[in-house]
Design an enzyme around this catalytic site. Structure first.
Site, PDB file in Angstrom:
ATOM      1  N   CYS A 222      37.881  41.390  41.393  1.00 49.11           N
ATOM      2  CA  CYS A 222      39.326  41.641  41.622  1.00 49.11           C
ATOM      3  C   CYS A 222      39.804  43.167  41.709  1.00 49.11           C
ATOM      4  O   CYS A 222      40.808  43.518  41.963  1.00 49.11           O
ATOM      5  CB  CYS A 222      40.221  40.935  40.511  1.00 49.11           C
ATOM      6  SG  CYS A 222      39.390  41.286  38.992  1.00 49.11           S
TER       7      CYS A 222
ATOM      8  N   GLU B  63      45.508  39.924  49.997  1.00 53.21           N
ATOM      9  CA  GLU B  63      44.222  40.066  49.437  1.00 53.21           C
ATOM     10  C   GLU B  63      43.029  39.314  50.402  1.00 53.21           C
ATOM     11  O   GLU B  63      43.243  38.221  51.017  1.00 53.21           O
ATOM     12  CB  GLU B  63      43.921  39.415  48.067  1.00 53.21           C
ATOM     13  CG  GLU B  63      42.607  39.768  47.322  1.00 53.21           C
ATOM     14  CD  GLU B  63      42.343  38.831  46.048  1.00 53.21           C
ATOM     15  OE1 GLU B  63      42.887  37.484  45.970  1.00 53.21           O
ATOM     16  OE2 GLU B  63      42.145  39.503  45.203  1.00 53.21           O
TER      17      GLU B  63
ATOM     18  N   LYS C 110      36.454  25.237  31.819  1.00 52.18           N
ATOM     19  CA  LYS C 110      36.348  25.019  32.936  1.00 52.18           C
ATOM     20  C   LYS C 110      35.828  26.068  34.095  1.00 52.18           C
ATOM     21  O   LYS C 110      36.522  26.723  34.637  1.00 52.18           O
ATOM     22  CB  LYS C 110      37.394  24.261  33.816  1.00 52.18           C
ATOM     23  CG  LYS C 110      37.330  23.428  34.905  1.00 52.18           C
ATOM     24  CD  LYS C 110      38.450  23.802  35.862  1.00 52.18           C
ATOM     25  CE  LYS C 110      37.979  24.064  37.436  1.00 52.18           C
ATOM     26  NZ  LYS C 110      36.708  24.171  37.800  1.00 52.18           N
TER      27      LYS C 110
ATOM     28  N   GLU D  26      45.310  35.989  35.152  1.00 53.57           N
ATOM     29  CA  GLU D  26      44.657  37.244  35.980  1.00 53.57           C
ATOM     30  C   GLU D  26      44.441  36.845  37.285  1.00 53.57           C
ATOM     31  O   GLU D  26      43.407  36.076  37.699  1.00 53.57           O
ATOM     32  CB  GLU D  26      43.425  37.362  35.080  1.00 53.57           C
ATOM     33  CG  GLU D  26      43.402  37.747  33.510  1.00 53.57           C
ATOM     34  CD  GLU D  26      44.275  39.105  33.367  1.00 53.57           C
ATOM     35  OE1 GLU D  26      44.212  39.919  34.228  1.00 53.57           O
ATOM     36  OE2 GLU D  26      44.593  39.346  32.255  1.00 53.57           O
TER      37      GLU D  26
ATOM     38  N   THR E   7      46.133  33.996  43.305  1.00 53.80           N
ATOM     39  CA  THR E   7      47.671  34.130  42.932  1.00 53.80           C
ATOM     40  C   THR E   7      48.256  32.837  43.242  1.00 53.80           C
ATOM     41  O   THR E   7      48.830  32.403  42.326  1.00 53.80           O
ATOM     42  CB  THR E   7      48.129  35.363  43.794  1.00 53.80           C
ATOM     43  OG1 THR E   7      47.749  36.604  43.247  1.00 53.80           O
ATOM     44  CG2 THR E   7      49.804  35.466  43.483  1.00 53.80           C
TER      45      THR E   7
HETATM   46  P1  NAD Z   1      40.802  29.908  42.445  1.00 50.07           P
HETATM   47  O1  NAD Z   1      42.252  30.182  42.092  1.00 50.07           O
HETATM   48  O2  NAD Z   1      40.533  29.380  43.733  1.00 50.07           O
HETATM   49  O3  NAD Z   1      39.985  29.177  41.309  1.00 50.07           O
HETATM   50  C1  NAD Z   1      39.838  29.850  40.064  1.00 50.07           C
HETATM   51  C2  NAD Z   1      39.811  28.370  38.855  1.00 50.07           C
HETATM   52  O4  NAD Z   1      40.589  27.891  39.026  1.00 50.07           O
HETATM   53  C3  NAD Z   1      38.599  27.588  39.544  1.00 50.07           C
HETATM   54  O5  NAD Z   1      37.834  27.221  38.353  1.00 50.07           O
HETATM   55  C4  NAD Z   1      39.055  26.413  40.032  1.00 50.07           C
HETATM   56  O6  NAD Z   1      38.416  25.457  39.991  1.00 50.07           O
HETATM   57  C5  NAD Z   1      40.292  26.597  39.238  1.00 50.07           C
HETATM   58  N1  NAD Z   1      41.505  25.620  39.836  1.00 50.07           N
HETATM   59  C6  NAD Z   1      41.845  25.644  41.128  1.00 50.07           C
HETATM   60  N2  NAD Z   1      43.093  25.008  41.209  1.00 50.07           N
HETATM   61  C7  NAD Z   1      43.537  24.655  39.849  1.00 50.07           C
HETATM   62  C8  NAD Z   1      44.727  24.181  39.483  1.00 50.07           C
HETATM   63  N3  NAD Z   1      45.633  23.406  40.245  1.00 50.07           N
HETATM   64  N4  NAD Z   1      44.855  23.768  37.995  1.00 50.07           N
HETATM   65  C9  NAD Z   1      43.976  24.579  37.437  1.00 50.07           C
HETATM   66  N5  NAD Z   1      42.831  25.235  37.744  1.00 50.07           N
HETATM   67  C10 NAD Z   1      42.642  25.307  39.114  1.00 50.07           C
HETATM   68  O7  NAD Z   1      40.136  31.415  42.381  1.00 50.07           O
HETATM   69  P2  NAD Z   1      38.552  31.702  43.112  1.00 50.07           P
HETATM   70  O8  NAD Z   1      38.552  31.490  44.444  1.00 50.07           O
HETATM   71  O9  NAD Z   1      37.776  31.082  42.216  1.00 50.07           O
HETATM   72  O10 NAD Z   1      38.459  33.278  42.723  1.00 50.07           O
HETATM   73  C11 NAD Z   1      38.970  34.420  43.524  1.00 50.07           C
HETATM   74  C12 NAD Z   1      40.379  34.931  43.111  1.00 50.07           C
HETATM   75  O11 NAD Z   1      40.256  35.314  41.795  1.00 50.07           O
HETATM   76  C13 NAD Z   1      40.736  36.067  43.936  1.00 50.07           C
HETATM   77  O12 NAD Z   1      42.067  35.867  44.109  1.00 50.07           O
HETATM   78  C14 NAD Z   1      40.509  37.218  42.814  1.00 50.07           C
HETATM   79  O13 NAD Z   1      41.392  38.202  43.145  1.00 50.07           O
HETATM   80  C15 NAD Z   1      40.776  36.562  41.795  1.00 50.07           C
HETATM   81  N6  NAD Z   1      40.382  37.157  40.424  1.00 50.07           N
HETATM   82  C16 NAD Z   1      41.235  37.774  39.508  1.00 50.07           C
HETATM   83  C17 NAD Z   1      40.671  38.517  38.267  1.00 50.07           C
HETATM   84  C18 NAD Z   1      41.553  39.455  37.778  1.00 50.07           C
HETATM   85  O14 NAD Z   1      40.876  39.479  36.327  1.00 50.07           O
HETATM   86  N7  NAD Z   1      42.730  39.683  37.832  1.00 50.07           N
HETATM   87  C19 NAD Z   1      39.516  38.655  38.228  1.00 50.07           C
HETATM   88  C20 NAD Z   1      38.235  37.930  39.186  1.00 50.07           C
HETATM   89  C21 NAD Z   1      38.853  37.241  40.281  1.00 50.07           C
END
Ligand code: NAD
Length: 484
Positions: free
Chosen positions: A283, A386, A174, A249, A229
């Site tokens: 990130c 963040e 997804k 992650e 997070t």
């Molecule tokens: P997000 O958590 O909003 O979404 C990430 C993914 O999860 C998307 O595909 C989203 O549709 C899905 N999602 C949302 N709600 C969900 C649920 N209830 N159950 C399952 N899936 C769900 O994050 P984002 O805004 O897309 O990305 C930014 C964040 O990602 C930042 O906090 C960043 O630090 C983090 N990030 C971390 C890493 C790492 O390796 N640690 C790498 C890249 C980004």
């Protein structure tokens, strides 16, 4: 206008008029460039059935055949690098050169790396003396859910999909609904790569529907997730009581530690990149710069000079260093964080607003200037939460112990960089800083064999190399007694 569709059982599903669709917006121009289906729980269930049916076939193939499929897909990514890079830039806003020269090639490398790695795995065996022999089997676990974010869309998507498939799992993936384009094109390429039907499935849609259903589906025992997070906490709350294996992650609030002996001239281009590459939407980007007070003046003046040289503009322009933020909503969030930083007493050393004088093509885009705050306390929200945008703070410190304490004084523990010429000090500080990944005199110097991931609220588990191969397999220990 691209009409995105799902991949299931080896087929791209025809966009149906009954399906609700969401717009996909180019953040540089604010124009709608595609529509993506609003997937349902039923779409997930059908994809999981396809993946479950394909599991015995795929996991039963020799590793060399699985590796060959991944290599064919990598070749197709390489052959389509220009198109994929343009899709990534139009979808996310990142400079085209970054997508074309780094991120899309890295997606192909992810596939090739795990295609190779699976041919070189070994199992342990323990000689029990006269008593017998114990050995381990590492077997694929079934259907893996791969859920990825919008910041490095194809790069992170393949970082999950490649090890899951290489180890013999089948996948329901997804991608982020904010940036679904490259995953859509990738899924089309996958249909040409020769995977048996159902091995690799993609369901587009919202996280709280498609993602949530994947996480709670009883036939999905493995979840790899990269994102925020708070989303990670929600996934853990659902998956924990079901005893699913999860790799999370998550976010970061990464320190950049400048020691008094840092070679500022040599380091500055990398330090600036570590804060503002991809508009600060990585990130591992540094967001809290901690500077030894003896070098504060020299650091600030050099740093601000370099930041002033960053070109914010059309991501298609080869000279551009920073494109727009990923969406209007995300820019609103980052602007709210900047307003909060000012309200908390921070002084803006540069930026803080929207750039003027943008080229006509991108005048409506969601741009922000690179922004540097000074004078904020460690416990301010600006230094604790963040922001995930082009915003950094600078704080001073007097001793290395204080630098370590400040680096550790957030709920996160993802990445960190230390800038010093003193190797002994670097080892000492690196061991004490609570960070899944620490770079010394470098940033994002990555080898796919090294573990990737964070501690504290930055995540649970590690990806990359051996860690990924272990994550996607179940270890079974078998002991055979010697006769008599
Ligand atoms: P997000 O958590 O909003 O979404 C990430 C993914 O999860 C998307 O595909 C989203 O549709 C899905 N999602 C949302 N709600 C969900 C649920 N209830 N159950 C399952 N899936 C769900 O994050 P984002 O805004 O897309 O990305 C930014 C964040 O990602 C930042 O906090 C960043 O630090 C983090 N990030 C971390 C890493 C790492 O390796 N640690 C790498 C890249 C980004």
């Amino acid at each position: 206008m691209i009409e995105i569709s799902n991949l299931r059982s080896g087929q791209m599903l025809e966009p149906s008029t009954h399906v609700e669709r969401m717009p996909v917006i180019n953040p540089a121009t604010a124009e709608i460039i595609a529509t993506v289906p609003v997937g349902t729980a039923e779409d997930v269930d059908l994809a999981v059935v396809a993946a479950r049916e394909a599991f015995p076939i795929w996991s039963g193939l020799p590793a060399s055949e699985r590796a060959a499929c991944l290599h064919r897909l990598a070749d197709l990514v390489d052959a389509n690098v220009d198109e994929l890079a343009r899709l990534e830039t139009d979808d996310n806003g990142k400079p085209l050169a970054l997508a074309r020269d780094l991120e899309i090639p890295r997606a192909a490398s992810n596939l090739r790396f795990f295609a190779g790695a699976i041919l070189h795995t070994k199992s342990e065996a323990y000689d029990l003396g006269g008593m017998g022999l114990s050995y381990s089997l590492h077997r694929p676990r079934g259907v893996a859910a791969c859920i990825s974010p919008w910041n490095l869309p194809l790069y992170l998507f393949t970082w999950k999909v490649a090890p899951a498939l290489a180890t013999g799992n089948t996948v329901v993936a997804k991608p982020s609904e904010v940036t679904p384009l490259s995953a859509f094109r990738f899924s089309q390429l996958a249909t040409d790569a020769g995977f048996p039907p159902g091995v690799f499935n993609v369901v587009h849609g919202r996280g709280d529907v498609v993602g949530q259903r994947l996480v709670e589906h009883p036939d999905v025992p493995t979840i790899t997730f990269t994102g925020g997070t708070s989303t990670g906490a929600r996934i853990a709350a659902t998956a924990g009581p079901m005893f699913k294996r999860t790799s999370l992650e998550l976010g970061g609030k990464n320190a950049v530690v400048i020691c008094e002996d840092a070679d500022l001239e040599a380091a500055m281009p990398t330090i600036v990149r570590s804060c503002f590459q991809n508009q600060g939407e990585i990130c591992t980007c540094g967001s809290r710069i901690l500077v030894h007070r003896d070098r504060m003046k020299a650091f600030v003046s050099r740093f601000l000079d370099s930041v002033a040289g960053l070109k914010v503009g059309d991501p298609l322009d080869a000279e551009t260093d920073m494109g727009p933020l990923v969406s209007a909503d995300h820019r609103d969030k980052v602007e709210a964080a900047i307003a909060r930083g000012k309200a908390e007493g921070g002084t803006l050393a540069c930026g803080g607003g929207r750039p003027t004088h943008l080229p006509d093509r991108v005048k409506d885009g969601f741009f922000l200037e690179p922004t540097v705050f000074m004078g904020l306390d460690q416990d301010s929200r600006t230094n604790q939460e963040e922001i995930f945008g082009p915003v950094v703070t600078i704080q001073g410190y007097d001793s290395h112990g204080e630098a370590v304490d400040r680096a550790n004084a957030t709920p996160y523990g993802l990445a960190c960089s230390i800038w010093t010429r003193d190797l002994e000090r670097a080892h000492r500080m690196a061991a004490r800083i609570e960070s899944g990944m620490t770079w010394v005199n470098a940033w994002m110097l990555r080898d796919l064999r090294t573990p990737f991931g964070g501690m504290k609220q930055s995540g649970v588990g590690r990806e990359g190399g051996e860690e990924a191969l272990r994550f996607f397999t179940e270890t079974r220990s078998i002991t055979i007694a010697h006769p008599g």
